[in-house]
Design an enzyme around this catalytic site. Structure first.
Site, PDB file in Angstrom:
ATOM      1  N   HIS A 165      16.052  -4.383  -3.190  1.00  0.00           N
ATOM      2  CA  HIS A 165      16.745  -3.198  -3.475  1.00  0.00           C
ATOM      3  C   HIS A 165      15.806  -2.073  -3.730  1.00  0.00           C
ATOM      4  O   HIS A 165      15.909  -1.047  -2.893  1.00  0.00           O
ATOM      5  CB  HIS A 165      17.453  -3.244  -4.888  1.00  0.00           C
ATOM      6  CG  HIS A 165      17.705  -2.078  -5.590  1.00  0.00           C
ATOM      7  ND1 HIS A 165      18.775  -1.201  -5.000  1.00  0.00           N
ATOM      8  CD2 HIS A 165      17.224  -1.287  -6.631  1.00  0.00           C
ATOM      9  CE1 HIS A 165      18.946   0.048  -5.766  1.00  0.00           C
ATOM     10  NE2 HIS A 165      17.962  -0.094  -6.689  1.00  0.00           N
ATOM     11  N   ASP A 212      11.386  21.398  20.759  1.00  0.00           N
ATOM     12  CA  ASP A 212      11.872  20.216  20.373  1.00  0.00           C
ATOM     13  C   ASP A 212      10.288  19.614  19.470  1.00  0.00           C
ATOM     14  O   ASP A 212       9.876  20.785  19.146  1.00  0.00           O
ATOM     15  CB  ASP A 212      11.802  19.388  21.504  1.00  0.00           C
ATOM     16  CG  ASP A 212      12.809  17.877  20.914  1.00  0.00           C
ATOM     17  OD1 ASP A 212      13.540  17.786  21.630  1.00  0.00           O
ATOM     18  OD2 ASP A 212      11.986  17.269  19.979  1.00  0.00           O
ATOM     19  N   TRP A 259       9.206  -4.702  -5.843  1.00  0.00           N
ATOM     20  CA  TRP A 259       9.026  -3.965  -4.638  1.00  0.00           C
ATOM     21  C   TRP A 259       7.553  -3.490  -4.691  1.00  0.00           C
ATOM     22  O   TRP A 259       6.768  -3.115  -3.797  1.00  0.00           O
ATOM     23  CB  TRP A 259       9.833  -2.706  -4.692  1.00  0.00           C
ATOM     24  CG  TRP A 259       9.301  -1.423  -5.452  1.00  0.00           C
ATOM     25  CD1 TRP A 259       9.358  -1.121  -6.764  1.00  0.00           C
ATOM     26  CD2 TRP A 259       8.449  -0.376  -4.903  1.00  0.00           C
ATOM     27  NE1 TRP A 259       8.840   0.050  -7.024  1.00  0.00           N
ATOM     28  CE2 TRP A 259       8.258   0.723  -6.134  1.00  0.00           C
ATOM     29  CE3 TRP A 259       7.902  -0.090  -3.763  1.00  0.00           C
ATOM     30  CZ2 TRP A 259       7.457   1.697  -5.994  1.00  0.00           C
ATOM     31  CZ3 TRP A 259       7.269   1.220  -3.570  1.00  0.00           C
ATOM     32  CH2 TRP A 259       7.001   1.951  -4.771  1.00  0.00           C
ATOM     33  N   SER A 316       5.649   3.552  11.839  1.00  0.00           N
ATOM     34  CA  SER A 316       6.573   4.274  12.205  1.00  0.00           C
ATOM     35  C   SER A 316       6.402   5.605  11.332  1.00  0.00           C
ATOM     36  O   SER A 316       6.608   6.727  11.728  1.00  0.00           O
ATOM     37  CB  SER A 316       8.051   3.788  11.597  1.00  0.00           C
ATOM     38  OG  SER A 316       9.191   4.693  11.811  1.00  0.00           O
ATOM     39  N   SER A 317       6.265   5.423  10.004  1.00  0.00           N
ATOM     40  CA  SER A 317       5.675   6.630   9.060  1.00  0.00           C
ATOM     41  C   SER A 317       4.797   7.492   9.614  1.00  0.00           C
ATOM     42  O   SER A 317       4.621   8.706   9.580  1.00  0.00           O
ATOM     43  CB  SER A 317       5.558   6.242   7.759  1.00  0.00           C
ATOM     44  OG  SER A 317       6.865   5.929   7.062  1.00  0.00           O
ATOM     45  N   HIS A 339       1.476   6.030  -6.057  1.00  0.00           N
ATOM     46  CA  HIS A 339       1.879   7.420  -6.541  1.00  0.00           C
ATOM     47  C   HIS A 339       2.002   8.558  -5.658  1.00  0.00           C
ATOM     48  O   HIS A 339       3.006   9.180  -5.561  1.00  0.00           O
ATOM     49  CB  HIS A 339       0.921   7.719  -7.792  1.00  0.00           C
ATOM     50  CG  HIS A 339       1.501   9.040  -8.638  1.00  0.00           C
ATOM     51  ND1 HIS A 339       2.580   8.630  -9.613  1.00  0.00           N
ATOM     52  CD2 HIS A 339       1.370  10.080  -8.108  1.00  0.00           C
ATOM     53  CE1 HIS A 339       2.644   9.677  -9.721  1.00  0.00           C
ATOM     54  NE2 HIS A 339       2.247  10.951  -9.018  1.00  0.00           N
ATOM     55  N   GLU A 375       3.143   8.222  -3.014  1.00  0.00           N
ATOM     56  CA  GLU A 375       4.331   7.860  -2.201  1.00  0.00           C
ATOM     57  C   GLU A 375       5.588   8.539  -2.978  1.00  0.00           C
ATOM     58  O   GLU A 375       6.504   8.909  -2.446  1.00  0.00           O
ATOM     59  CB  GLU A 375       4.512   6.287  -2.227  1.00  0.00           C
ATOM     60  CG  GLU A 375       5.787   5.651  -1.869  1.00  0.00           C
ATOM     61  CD  GLU A 375       6.312   5.886  -0.586  1.00  0.00           C
ATOM     62  OE1 GLU A 375       7.537   5.924  -0.034  1.00  0.00           O
ATOM     63  OE2 GLU A 375       5.599   6.140   0.324  1.00  0.00           O
ATOM     64  N   TYR A 380       5.381  10.937  -4.426  1.00  0.00           N
ATOM     65  CA  TYR A 380       5.816  12.644  -4.237  1.00  0.00           C
ATOM     66  C   TYR A 380       6.206  12.695  -2.763  1.00  0.00           C
ATOM     67  O   TYR A 380       6.890  13.603  -2.423  1.00  0.00           O
ATOM     68  CB  TYR A 380       4.388  13.206  -4.482  1.00  0.00           C
ATOM     69  CG  TYR A 380       4.302  13.600  -5.972  1.00  0.00           C
ATOM     70  CD1 TYR A 380       3.434  12.601  -6.741  1.00  0.00           C
ATOM     71  CD2 TYR A 380       5.298  14.654  -6.571  1.00  0.00           C
ATOM     72  CE1 TYR A 380       3.836  12.827  -8.361  1.00  0.00           C
ATOM     73  CE2 TYR A 380       5.285  14.601  -7.944  1.00  0.00           C
ATOM     74  CZ  TYR A 380       4.378  13.912  -8.703  1.00  0.00           C
ATOM     75  OH  TYR A 380       4.661  14.042  -9.992  1.00  0.00           O
ATOM     76  N   SER A 394      15.189  24.598  -2.192  1.00  0.00           N
ATOM     77  CA  SER A 394      14.689  25.992  -2.083  1.00  0.00           C
ATOM     78  C   SER A 394      15.239  26.705  -0.907  1.00  0.00           C
ATOM     79  O   SER A 394      15.495  27.838  -0.693  1.00  0.00           O
ATOM     80  CB  SER A 394      13.273  26.003  -1.921  1.00  0.00           C
ATOM     81  OG  SER A 394      12.484  25.415  -3.058  1.00  0.00           O
ATOM     82  N   HIS A 420      -1.935   5.639 -14.202  1.00  0.00           N
ATOM     83  CA  HIS A 420      -0.931   5.823 -15.149  1.00  0.00           C
ATOM     84  C   HIS A 420       0.178   4.466 -14.991  1.00  0.00           C
ATOM     85  O   HIS A 420       0.942   4.604 -15.912  1.00  0.00           O
ATOM     86  CB  HIS A 420      -0.513   7.146 -15.229  1.00  0.00           C
ATOM     87  CG  HIS A 420       0.569   7.454 -14.056  1.00  0.00           C
ATOM     88  ND1 HIS A 420       0.597   8.857 -13.632  1.00  0.00           N
ATOM     89  CD2 HIS A 420       1.400   6.621 -13.314  1.00  0.00           C
ATOM     90  CE1 HIS A 420       1.327   8.835 -12.825  1.00  0.00           C
ATOM     91  NE2 HIS A 420       1.767   7.739 -12.513  1.00  0.00           N
ATOM     92  N   HIS A 421      -0.015   3.878 -14.114  1.00  0.00           N
ATOM     93  CA  HIS A 421       0.902   2.689 -13.969  1.00  0.00           C
ATOM     94  C   HIS A 421       0.331   1.581 -14.542  1.00  0.00           C
ATOM     95  O   HIS A 421       1.020   0.418 -14.575  1.00  0.00           O
ATOM     96  CB  HIS A 421       1.367   2.314 -12.234  1.00  0.00           C
ATOM     97  CG  HIS A 421       2.181   3.681 -11.631  1.00  0.00           C
ATOM     98  ND1 HIS A 421       3.470   3.587 -11.817  1.00  0.00           N
ATOM     99  CD2 HIS A 421       1.554   4.490 -11.224  1.00  0.00           C
ATOM    100  CE1 HIS A 421       3.876   4.843 -10.939  1.00  0.00           C
ATOM    101  NE2 HIS A 421       2.956   5.454 -10.674  1.00  0.00           N
ATOM    102  N   THR A 453       5.153  21.396 -11.336  1.00  0.00           N
ATOM    103  CA  THR A 453       6.403  21.118 -11.151  1.00  0.00           C
ATOM    104  C   THR A 453       7.303  22.049 -12.332  1.00  0.00           C
ATOM    105  O   THR A 453       8.346  22.289 -11.516  1.00  0.00           O
ATOM    106  CB  THR A 453       6.605  19.491 -11.721  1.00  0.00           C
ATOM    107  OG1 THR A 453       5.807  18.930 -11.254  1.00  0.00           O
ATOM    108  CG2 THR A 453       8.005  19.147 -11.361  1.00  0.00           C
ATOM    109  N   LYS A 479       7.914  25.204 -10.229  1.00  0.00           N
ATOM    110  CA  LYS A 479       9.209  25.176  -9.072  1.00  0.00           C
ATOM    111  C   LYS A 479      10.589  25.075  -9.951  1.00  0.00           C
ATOM    112  O   LYS A 479      11.235  25.867  -9.716  1.00  0.00           O
ATOM    113  CB  LYS A 479       9.119  23.711  -8.669  1.00  0.00           C
ATOM    114  CG  LYS A 479       8.091  23.491  -7.477  1.00  0.00           C
ATOM    115  CD  LYS A 479       8.205  22.273  -6.878  1.00  0.00           C
ATOM    116  CE  LYS A 479       7.229  22.467  -5.512  1.00  0.00           C
ATOM    117  NZ  LYS A 479       7.771  23.175  -4.473  1.00  0.00           N
ATOM    118  N   ARG A 507      12.136  -4.918 -17.906  1.00  0.00           N
ATOM    119  CA  ARG A 507      12.857  -4.677 -16.515  1.00  0.00           C
ATOM    120  C   ARG A 507      12.602  -6.135 -15.605  1.00  0.00           C
ATOM    121  O   ARG A 507      11.941  -7.054 -16.142  1.00  0.00           O
ATOM    122  CB  ARG A 507      12.145  -3.699 -15.734  1.00  0.00           C
ATOM    123  CG  ARG A 507      10.778  -3.889 -15.479  1.00  0.00           C
ATOM    124  CD  ARG A 507      10.109  -2.422 -14.760  1.00  0.00           C
ATOM    125  NE  ARG A 507      10.522  -2.224 -13.470  1.00  0.00           N
ATOM    126  CZ  ARG A 507       9.682  -1.719 -12.636  1.00  0.00           C
ATOM    127  NH1 ARG A 507       8.862  -0.858 -13.163  1.00  0.00           N
ATOM    128  NH2 ARG A 507      10.124  -1.339 -11.284  1.00  0.00           N
TER     129      ARG A 507
HETATM  130 CU   LIG Z   1       2.917   7.328 -10.622  1.00  0.00          CU
END
Ligand SMILES: [Cu+2]
Length: 516
Positions: free
Chosen positions: A67, A96, A132, A160-161, A244, A246, A248, A259, A293-294, A319, A322, A441
């Site tokens: 998932h 293009d 994940w 690909s990315s 992290h 990732e 963002y 926006s 922080h993880h 943030t 924004k 979790r």
């Molecule tokens: Cu993080």
């Protein structure tokens, strides 16, 4: 002069047209979204009540793992690349993308990567079952045989990315129409430019990490094996140095979409354009220095805990800028609430809820309580579902008339919004309370004391799932039966993309437009 699209399957197999490739990315990501959603419903069906009813614990772990992987790498990220392919060239007045053939390739390797990942479900020992975040040694020493195919799939997704990101940077920096200076670019272009640099910086880190796993599993190295002098905590540092930024990568393009939409339906120009650009850039910079922080609970030196705590709190500032600018744009605006605007307003409110729980998680001593509980699950679903996902849905409703030349059914659109809005809050809000009460979790069974929250969440999940089937119906109904759309579509829309016909011709801006 360039000719129209080829016919049949070969059109899609060999196309180098940014609109075709954009459509393929969007349909692919929707298919992955459905698959990832089904896995989520298996999880929620099992968690509807305590005890084991539907699946065994190992299969449950495979569901949570797939998932996460499918939603992050298969749904959200390709959807944003699809929107970039469709919109970026039209927004900057380019014919293009800069590298059309590589563009075709960066899409077509994706289905192979995900076919390989999903086929692990049918391999002996089953699919990856280690979350994940695939922490070692669970994903190395104790992994099912399918882990090698998982690693190969991650390599392909990463390639690909990276190719997509290089294409986006090259397009934005080299293909802008004369007069389209940097500080005239729409926010969606800016946020994608910054996101692309993030991708180019961190996707190789992910590739390096899974290659180290491959070495540990098959070639006798011990990067993450303590018995061999390696360090399993090193794995977490490398994973989150990618992980992290990732997150963002999954939200910065959303900021650009919101926006674009809010000024259109507030009938006011975006408040604080340049501060939005600087806020995006500073968020991207800060996202590189907060990764641990993880890992507040791994036993880091106190100086490290404090540094990562304060650095994370700092991200709240840009943030907040924004959110303030979006609210200021709406303030005293002549607002109307078409479907894209409803999804955008919900984004601003619910993403902020996710942001606030993120601030709570940033407080190291408090995080000792929250870590690896459903409070964390609630947090990242609030920033990813009403955050990233709602922005993608809003973008589809906003630009679909330009892509197809047809309007969607507004009543059905609003119905989709309200069912999705109620469904997601009923699903994810109770998770805050289950988590604060201590529910871990990634477990298939739990103590009776968490039963009520889980029952509510599971009901919400099926409501939310049903609303996405309605979304598919609305998109197909628009394509085949929608009322004709005007070229401008929205009376107050700004941007080059609204100056071309609806549907947008196969080739646009073969001659650069005049930018005022
Ligand atoms: Cu993080």
């Amino acid at each position: 002069m360039a000719h129209g699209p080829a016919k049949g399957l070969s059109r899609w197999l060999f196309t180098t047209n940014h609109k075709d490739i954009g459509s393929m990315y969007l349909w692919f990501s929707f298919a992955m979204f459905i698959i990832g959603g089904i896995f989520a419903l298996v999880i929620r069906a099992e968690l509807f009540e305590p005890g084991m009813q539907i699946v065994d614990p190992n299969f449950f772990n495979q569901m949570t793992t797939l998932h996460g992987l499918i939603m992050v790498f298969g749904a959200i990220m390709p959807a944003f690349v699809g929107l970039a392919n469709w919109m970026l060239p039209m927004m900057i007045g380019a014919p293009d993308m800069a590298l059309p053939r590589m563009n075709n390739w960066s899409f077509w390797i994706l289905p192979f990567a995900f076919f390989m990942l999903l086929s692990t479900l049918f391999m002996p020992g089953g699919a990856p079952n280690f979350g994940w975040t695939f922490y070692a040694p669970l994903s190395t020493t104790y992994a099912p045989e399918s882990v090698t195919f998982f690693i190969f799939a991650v390599h392909i997704m990463g390639a690909s990315s990276i190719m997509g990101a290089i294409n986006i940077v090259a397009t934005i920096l080299n293909m802008r129409a004369p007069g389209m200076t940097l500080m005239k670019m729409p926010l969606f272009v800016w946020t994608w430019l910054i996101t692309a640099y993030l991708l180019i910086a961190v996707m190789p880190v992910l590739a390096g990490l899974v290659t180290m796993m491959l070495m540990d599993i098959h070639f006798g190295t011990s990067f993450f094996d303590a018995a061999g002098g390696g360090d399993p905590v090193l794995f977490q540092h490398i994973f989150w140095f990618f992980g992290h930024p990732e997150v963002y990568i999954m939200i910065l393009p959303a900021f650009g979409i919101i926006s674009a939409i809010i000024p259109t339906f507030a009938r006011k120009p975006l408040f604080g354009y340049s501060s939005m650009v600087y806020a995006s850039a500073s968020i991207a910079f800060l996202s590189f220095i907060v990764w641990a922080h993880h890992m507040f609970t791994v036993g880091m030196p106190i100086a490290g805990e404090l540094f990562f705590m304060y650095a994370t709190m700092l991200i709240a500032v840009p943030t907040g800028v924004k959110v303030f600018n979006w609210v200021a744009t709406m303030f005293r605006g002549a607002m109307t609430f078409e479907t894209p605007m409803l999804f955008s307003i919900a984004f601003v409110i619910l993403f902020t809820i996710g942001g606030l729980s993120g601030l709570m998680l940033a407080i190291a001593p408090a995080d000792f309580q929250y870590h690896d509980t459903y409070f964390v699950v609630a947090h990242f679903h609030y920033v990813l579902v009403p955050g990233a996902l709602f922005s993608i849905i809003a973008a589809v409703y906003y630009w679909l008339p330009k892509w197809t030349g047809r309007m969607y059914n507004e009543i059905l659109g609003k119905t989709h919004f309200w069912v999705a809005f109620v469904g997601l809050n009923v699903t994810f809000f109770p998770m805050h309370f289950a988590g604060l009460a201590g529910m871990p979790r990634r477990i298939p069974d739990y103590h009776m004391m968490f039963a009520d929250w889980n029952m509510i969440s599971s009901v919400g999940a099926f409501i939310f799932g049903a609303s996405q089937i309605l979304f598919l119906y609305i998109v197909l109904d628009t394509i085949f039966r929608g009322k004709k759309a005007t070229d401008r579509v929205w009376e107050n829309s700004e941007g080059l993309e609204w100056t071309v016909a609806s549907p947008a011709p196969y080739h646009t801006f073969s001659t650069p437009p005049e930018i005022k």
